[in-house]
Design a protein around this motif. Structure first.
Motif, short mmCIF file in Angstrom:
data_model
loop_
_atom_site.label_atom_id
_atom_site.label_comp_id
_atom_site.label_asym_id
_atom_site.label_seq_id
_atom_site.Cartn_x
_atom_site.Cartn_y
_atom_site.Cartn_z
N UNK A 1 0.82 -1.22 0.00
CA UNK A 1 0.00 0.00 0.00
C UNK A 1 0.85 1.27 0.00
N UNK A 2 1.98 1.21 0.70
CA UNK A 2 2.70 2.47 0.98
C UNK A 2 4.14 2.51 0.49
N UNK A 3 4.80 1.38 0.51
CA UNK A 3 6.26 1.43 0.32
C UNK A 3 6.68 1.02 -1.09
N UNK A 4 6.16 -0.10 -1.56
CA UNK A 4 6.61 -0.62 -2.85
C UNK A 4 5.99 0.19 -3.98
N UNK A 5 6.87 0.79 -4.78
CA UNK A 5 6.39 1.66 -5.86
C UNK A 5 7.04 1.26 -7.18
N UNK A 6 6.33 1.61 -8.23
CA UNK A 6 6.92 1.40 -9.55
C UNK A 6 6.50 2.54 -10.46
N UNK A 7 7.42 3.23 -11.06
CA UNK A 7 8.88 3.11 -10.88
C UNK A 7 9.29 3.47 -9.45
N UNK A 8 10.49 3.05 -9.09
CA UNK A 8 10.96 3.25 -7.71
C UNK A 8 10.90 4.71 -7.30
N UNK A 9 11.32 5.57 -8.21
CA UNK A 9 11.35 7.01 -7.89
C UNK A 9 10.08 7.66 -8.45
N UNK A 10 9.25 8.15 -7.55
CA UNK A 10 8.08 8.94 -7.98
C UNK A 10 6.95 8.13 -8.60
N UNK A 11 7.02 6.81 -8.51
CA UNK A 11 5.98 5.98 -9.10
C UNK A 11 4.80 5.80 -8.15
N UNK A 12 3.81 5.06 -8.63
CA UNK A 12 2.65 4.77 -7.78
C UNK A 12 2.91 3.50 -6.97
N UNK A 13 2.25 3.41 -5.83
CA UNK A 13 2.39 2.18 -5.04
C UNK A 13 1.73 1.03 -5.80
N UNK A 14 2.09 -0.18 -5.41
CA UNK A 14 1.55 -1.34 -6.12
C UNK A 14 0.02 -1.38 -6.02
#
Lengths: 334, 408
Positions: free
Chosen positions: A227-240
């Motif tokens: 919900x909060x940590x894992x994002x894509x793209x890593x920089x400035x992306x949306x959470x999963x």
């Protein structure tokens, strides 16, 4: 580029998906770091099959933030040679390390080669301590531990020190694994059996000792990562979660909020299978569960608003949850 | 790279531009490879027992290919001895030592490079220590054969030149090694475009002799051993794009031995005329100093007729025969020159180069006192140096064209 096209490239669709940082992993890292810091020679990681011990070890190998000082890392899987001997054991170690072995080398040559490999890893990592992670350590016999002690003795007085990390599956034998610690002589017990860490799956309850530092159970915290940590793209992306359930996410829905609903369905399954409700969730099943929820049920659809009991049951089915649990309970004789 | 994970010592970044033998020696020692079977199983090569692994791996492209395949790499260009020479040469084995030559500090870490095999390099460029071929303790040769009772790079006396533990614990390559080697290889590649080594056909050439022909550029210059410094004195350097020799000189005769019956031969007269002007220092002086006059101070000065630095004094009629090796050498030299720069040949020399080159070689050989000999009948009674002389030359076709000849 449409939303669907973007999601097709999402890491969750890759063959090797990103690892979720879980509390069992952090607990293991903490215990390992403590052992290293206090100069202990080994640590036994004991846990059920499929709970994520090996994956956790691999994550620790590739991450550095948990380390008290620079360390080298070698990982191997031990086999069980048909003819147990010193030479065959060291040959298994060499093969387990991914190195080439010859058919004619003497045990002394094999031992020296392992020593050189440890020294080389020490140099590569610019570290004095080299962690040798031995997977499937439940296959080791007391004689094998004696061979490892011989290997360790070669480093007495050396700046390089090996540290053995045994990955031990507790339910490898139906009815309970043979506990060698009861039989180990003092020189082996002191080296290899003193320190151990019980590795669990994601716990449904907060452990008493962690009550003051943990605001949710392991399962909820793992879902919170999505919900909060894992994002894509890593920089400035949306959470999963946001990427796969954009509308629901915008209305305040979170995977973490479904924890109790999921637990309810899990307990329901246990009741149906007539086995006690498990205290933890094996990572092998949890990863697939999350994968199914995000990519097959939410799947980027705007009309997705939240999980139904049917959705959860379907994801549990696809993740082979019941199969893993049945197997675990059978091994424990429950 | 397969070797990186499957073999200890497989990280070749720690051994920049290592030789094929260096690669095998390092891997063999760190992986405890002793038996011939193990070489085959781990390194892919099939060495014969007790055969010098160094010369085998240096000369055999088949073995190099087998090794690189086993290691999962492309065969490195630096395994080819020819890339280490600042000249082209027909036989790449000729100009380097056949036996292992090493730097004590490098070999301690199991590192060996072809640079250390070159006769014109006498000290390790980054450690500054003298290169050796023998054991520092007992003067025997260290083991370079597979399957021997003693480990590779160890000596039968018990001294181990390599420290396995230190090699395994090596964290970085020597900071200056890769830089120097890269600069050296670039220089060699540049030089090979215009330089060619020419050897006497059919005669064994001691690779040491090439050291007098090669001058390292200032950027790569080393503190060389006395032997290397002195070797530079025994060579002829002549500019080939200067004027033709005087008319009437006939140095092109093709006979088994060139008979020089009397002092009326124009070639020898010409040598005499130039003797005092451009005499060299060194061996020519030792050979003829008591008989012919010479002017040592004129070494680097162009003579009046455009010839430079080949001449020496003549001992006065005692020597009457030219050795066939010299004639063969001259033929080879002229052929290579014609082949390498036919345009220059016709434009600049107009056919006059042939006698010019011949005369230059004959004159220098004469100065050396070894190709014109009174022992016409029985050469076999002479010492090796006189019995089978084997001059070598470095032909440079850049501007101005230059020919350096080392006699012996």
């Amino acid at each position: 580029m449409g939303a669907t096209t973007i999601l097709q490239n999402h890491p969750m669709h890759a063959r090797h998906r990103p690892n979720i940082q879980t509390l069992p992993l952090l607990r293991m890292a903490s215990d390992l770091a403590t052992c290293l810091e206090y100069g202990r020679p080994s640590l036994r990681i004991i846990g059920d099959g499929r709970c994520g011990k090996s994956t956790a070890t691999r994550i620790l190998e590739t991450t550095t933030s948990w380390r008290p000082f620079p360390i080298g890392f070698l990982r191997m899987v031990v086999g069980k040679p048909t003819t147990p001997s010193e030479g065959n054991f060291f040959r298994e170690v060499i093969l387990g390390l991914g190195m080439r072995a010859t058919t004619v080398a003497t045990p002394q040559d094999l031992l020296l080669r392992i020593i050189r490999a440890i020294e080389q890893e020490s140099a590569r990592a610019a570290a004095d301590v080299v962690v040798i992670a031995i997977d499937t350590a439940e296959q080791l016999t007391l004689k094998d531990y004696a061979h490892l002690a011989k290997l360790q003795n070669h480093f007495l007085g050396s700046s390089v020190q090996p540290f053995f990390l045994f990955i031990h599956q507790s339910n490898s034998v139906i009815g309970g694994a043979d506990d060698l610690s009861q039989l180990a002589p003092p020189h082996l017990y002191g080296r290899f059996f003193v320190d151990s860490h019980v590795f669990t799956g994601l716990l449904w309850d907060i452990p008493k000792e962690d009550a003051d530092i943990q605001d949710a159970c392991d399962v909820a915290l793992a879902l919170r990562q999505l919900d909060q940590v894992m994002k894509w793209p890593d920089e400035g992306g949306r959470t999963y979660t946001e990427a796969f359930a954009p509308y629901a996410y915008s209305t305040g829905w979170r995977l973490e909020k479904e924890t109790e609903a999921i637990r309810e369905r899990v307990e329901n399954l246990a009741n149906q299978g007539s086995y006690p409700a498990p205290k933890d969730w094996l990572m092998a099943s949890f990863n697939q569960f999350v994968y199914h929820l995000l990519t097959k049920i939410a799947a980027g659809r705007n009309e997705f608003e939240g999980l139904s009991a049917q959705n959860i049951d379907e994801a549990l089915l696809r993740s082979a949850y019941a199969g893993f649990e049945n197997s675990r309970n059978r091994a424990a004789g429950k | 790279m397969i070797a990186d994970i499957q073999l200890v010592g497989g990280n070749f970044n720690l051994a920049p531009y290592q030789s094929a033998f260096g690669c095998v020696a390092r891997l063999a020692r760190l992986n405890q490879v002793r038996r011939v079977t193990e070489y085959s199983q781990l390194l892919g090569i099939k060495p014969n027992k007790n055969i010098n692994l160094f010369s085998t791996l240096t000369a055999s492209q088949l073995q190099q290919k087998a090794l690189s395949t086993a290691l999962g790499i492309e065969t490195p260009s630096e395994w080819d001895p020819a890339v280490w020479y600042p000249f082209r040469v027909d036989d790449a084995r000729l100009p380097s030592y056949f036996g292992l030559r090493y730097c004590l500090a490098c070999i301690r870490l199991g590192y060996h490079t072809m640079l250390h095999q070159l006769p014109w390099i006498s000290t390790c460029p980054w450690h500054g220590v003298r290169l050796r071929m023998r054991c520092p303790r007992c003067s025997r040769y260290p083991v370079t054969a597979a399957g021997a009772p003693t480990k590779l790079l160890a000596c039968a006396c018990g001294l181990d030149l390599m420290n396995e533990s230190a090699s395994a614990l090596q964290r970085h390559a020597h900071p200056n090694a890769a830089t120097y080697l890269q600069a050296y290889l670039n220089w060699c590649a540049e030089q090979r475009r215009t330089n060619q080594l020419i050897v006497t056909p059919g005669v064994h050439v001691d690779p040491v002799r090439t050291l007098s022909l090669v001058d390292l550029p200032p950027a790569l210059a080393l503190r060389q051993a006395k032997r290397v410094r002195e070797a530079k004195r025994y060579r002829l350097a002549t500019r080939l794009d200067q004027e033709s020799p005087p008319r009437g000189i006939d140095a092109t005769r093709h006979v088994s031995h060139l008979d020089l019956h009397d002092d009326s031969n124009p070639a020898l007269n010409h040598i005499d005329q130039n003797a005092a002007k451009d005499a060299r220092l060194g061996r020519s002086g030792q050979a003829f100093g008591h008989q012919g006059g010479r002017d040592a101070g004129a070494r680097n000065r162009s003579s009046a007729d455009g010839w430079s630095s080949y001449a020496a004094a003549r001992p006065g009629g005692r020597y009457r025969v030219v050795h066939p090796n010299y004639l063969n050498f001259v033929d080879e030299l002229v052929a290579k020159w014609n082949h390498s720069s036919p345009q220059q040949m016709s434009k600049r020399c107009n056919g006059g180069l042939d006698p010019r080159v011949r005369l230059a070689v004959l004159a220098q050989g004469y100065a050396e006192g070894i190709f014109i000999s009174e022992h016409e009948v029985n050469l076999s009674t002479l010492p090796e140096r006189y019995r089978s002389p084997s001059p070598i030359a470095l032909l440079c076709t850049s501007h101005p064209s230059e020919l350096r000849i080392a006699f012996g």
